[in-house]
Enzyme design. Structure first.
Site, PDB file in Angstrom:
ATOM      1  N   ASP A  75     -47.537  73.820 -24.101  1.00 16.77           N
ATOM      2  CA  ASP A  75     -48.178  72.510 -24.306  1.00 16.77           C
ATOM      3  C   ASP A  75     -49.287  72.582 -25.354  1.00 16.77           C
ATOM      4  OD1 ASP A  75     -49.718  74.070 -22.437  1.00 16.77           O
ATOM      5  OD2 ASP A  75     -50.814  72.269 -21.857  1.00 16.77           O
ATOM      6  N   ASP A  99     -53.195  77.182 -31.446  1.00 21.34           N
ATOM      7  CA  ASP A  99     -53.223  77.237 -29.972  1.00 21.34           C
ATOM      8  C   ASP A  99     -52.042  76.483 -29.393  1.00 21.34           C
ATOM      9  OD1 ASP A  99     -53.981  77.474 -27.346  1.00 21.34           O
ATOM     10  OD2 ASP A  99     -55.668  76.111 -27.490  1.00 21.34           O
ATOM     11  N   GLU A 129     -51.085  74.311 -19.747  1.00 21.53           N
ATOM     12  CA  GLU A 129     -52.263  75.180 -19.738  1.00 21.53           C
ATOM     13  C   GLU A 129     -53.516  74.400 -20.130  1.00 21.53           C
ATOM     14  OE1 GLU A 129     -55.371  77.842 -21.317  1.00 21.53           O
ATOM     15  OE2 GLU A 129     -54.250  76.349 -22.455  1.00 21.53           O
ATOM     16  N   GLU A 130     -53.328  73.330 -20.903  1.00 22.36           N
ATOM     17  CA  GLU A 130     -54.483  72.646 -21.503  1.00 22.36           C
ATOM     18  C   GLU A 130     -55.125  71.613 -20.575  1.00 22.36           C
ATOM     19  OE1 GLU A 130     -55.803  73.666 -24.080  1.00 22.36           O
ATOM     20  OE2 GLU A 130     -54.330  74.459 -25.489  1.00 22.36           O
TER      21      GLU A 130
END
Ligand SMILES: [Zn+2]
Length: 356
Positions: A75, A99, A129-130
């Site tokens: 993501d 990223d 993850e974000e």
């Protein structure tokens, strides 16, 4: 949609970075990219593939003595006028370039092109993850498919600009409360002022000497800070309560429990409540695969000061490090980009380590 991750894209980690960036995958919207990645892993032939939500795992089962994990999140943060990707000289611009789709590209390139690695390898591409950790794909795997993570060593390809970051610090947030007695400020002697009582809490913070701890050559700098103060009732009332929220960042030689105890010692005599905490992770540089990784990379590891998913591996007893081509200072920035040379170097380095 035809899968843009074609065999001739997969052999080139730079082209693959662009292709991955151009599949939009803001957190909670990773189905398409996970489908494409799953398709690549399944057609590789030498991998066992499983999927949990939009997290995809592919692993070799060659009976090697050691198993390593290469992991990356699929993501990105929301697009900010920086999608699809563009190339200017030797830079690829776009949301997720640093990223961490350049890192994901390296792992996926190796998954597709290295059928016979020196270790058994588990490739893990995970969702969310974000955003809040309840959605974090790695956390969901640790909870319901911990066997996917079983390994001797793990590398997360988060942006480090080619540095190796080992372990990470833990974090505790706690509220220190002082109590008093309400009274009218015109007759203040009848009350006890809880805000004044907080002065001692602030004094202890000011007098606090944070430790600097070196473990396996990695230096961690602890910190204890007030991050919020709440108190007060009205302009004419002696307040009966004040709350100072404090945050401790602690080196991974303390357990989470020891960090809580440490805070209770610092604020002895005060009412203290831990409201949030996460353990750190030891660098774990003595694992064989970790040492061989460092030899192949040829750089000294540095401590990771923030909290990262590396700690999720550590919680399972697996040493883990961050190593990726992106520049962490560009993560989440509108001008996010990655250097093409860093992608090529990272892919070549990891190939050298795994193909040894
Ligand atoms: Zn990231």
């Amino acid at each position: 949609m035809a899968n843009p991750l074609t065999p001739d894209v997969l052999v080139d980690p730079v082209e693959l970075t662009r292709a991955l960036v151009d599949i939009e995958s803001v957190s909670r919207d990773e189905k398409v990219i996970a489908d494409c990645v799953e398709d690549v892993l399944r057609s590789a032939g030498h991998l066992t593939v499983e999927r949990l939500g939009n997290t995809v795992m592919g692993r070799t089962d060659l009976g090697r003595e050691q198993r390593v994990v290469l992991a990356g999140h699929l993501d990105t943060v929301p697009i900010n006028d920086n999608w699809p990707s563009t190339v200017v000289d030797d830079l690829i611009y776009g949301c997720g370039t640093s990223d961490m789709k350049s890192g994901v590209a390296i792992a996926l390139h190796l998954a597709a092109t290295l059928p016979d690695p020196a270790y058994d390898v588990t490739y893990l591409f995970y969702e969310a993850e974000e955003i809040e950790s309840e959605f974090n794909g790695l956390r969901l795997v640790a909870d319901s498919r911990p066997e996917w993570l079983r390994a001797d060593f793990a590398v997360l390809l988060e942006p480090t600009y080619g540095a190796v970051e080992a372990g990470c610090q833990g974090t505790v947030t706690a509220v220190v409360r002082t109590h008093g007695r309400r009274a009218h400020t015109a007759r203040a002697w009848r009350g006890v002022n809880a805000i004044h009582a907080a002065a001692e809490v602030l004094r202890r913070l000011e007098d606090y000497h944070p430790r600097t701890v070196t473990i396996d050559g990695c230096t961690y700098r602890e910190g204890l800070n007030a991050v919020r103060v709440n108190g007060g009732v009205a302009g004419n009332v002696v307040p009966d309560e004040c709350a100072v929220e404090v945050n401790l960042r602690f080196a991974p030689d303390r357990s989470e429990q020891q960090a809580h105890e440490h805070l209770r010692e610092v604020f002895q005599g005060f009412d203290l409540e831990v409201v949030d905490s996460a353990p750190g992770a030891l660098p774990g540089l003595d694992a064989v695969a970790a040492r061989e990784f460092l030899t192949a990379i040829g750089v000294e590891p540095a401590a990771k000061l923030g909290w990262t998913d590396v700690a999720r591996f550590a919680a399972l007893g697996i040493p883990a490090m961050n190593y990726g081509p992106g520049d962490p200072s560009l993560a989440h920035a509108p001008d996010e980009h990655v250097e093409i040379g860093r992608i090529r170097d990272g892919a070549a380095t990891l190939h050298r380590w795994l193909a040894r």
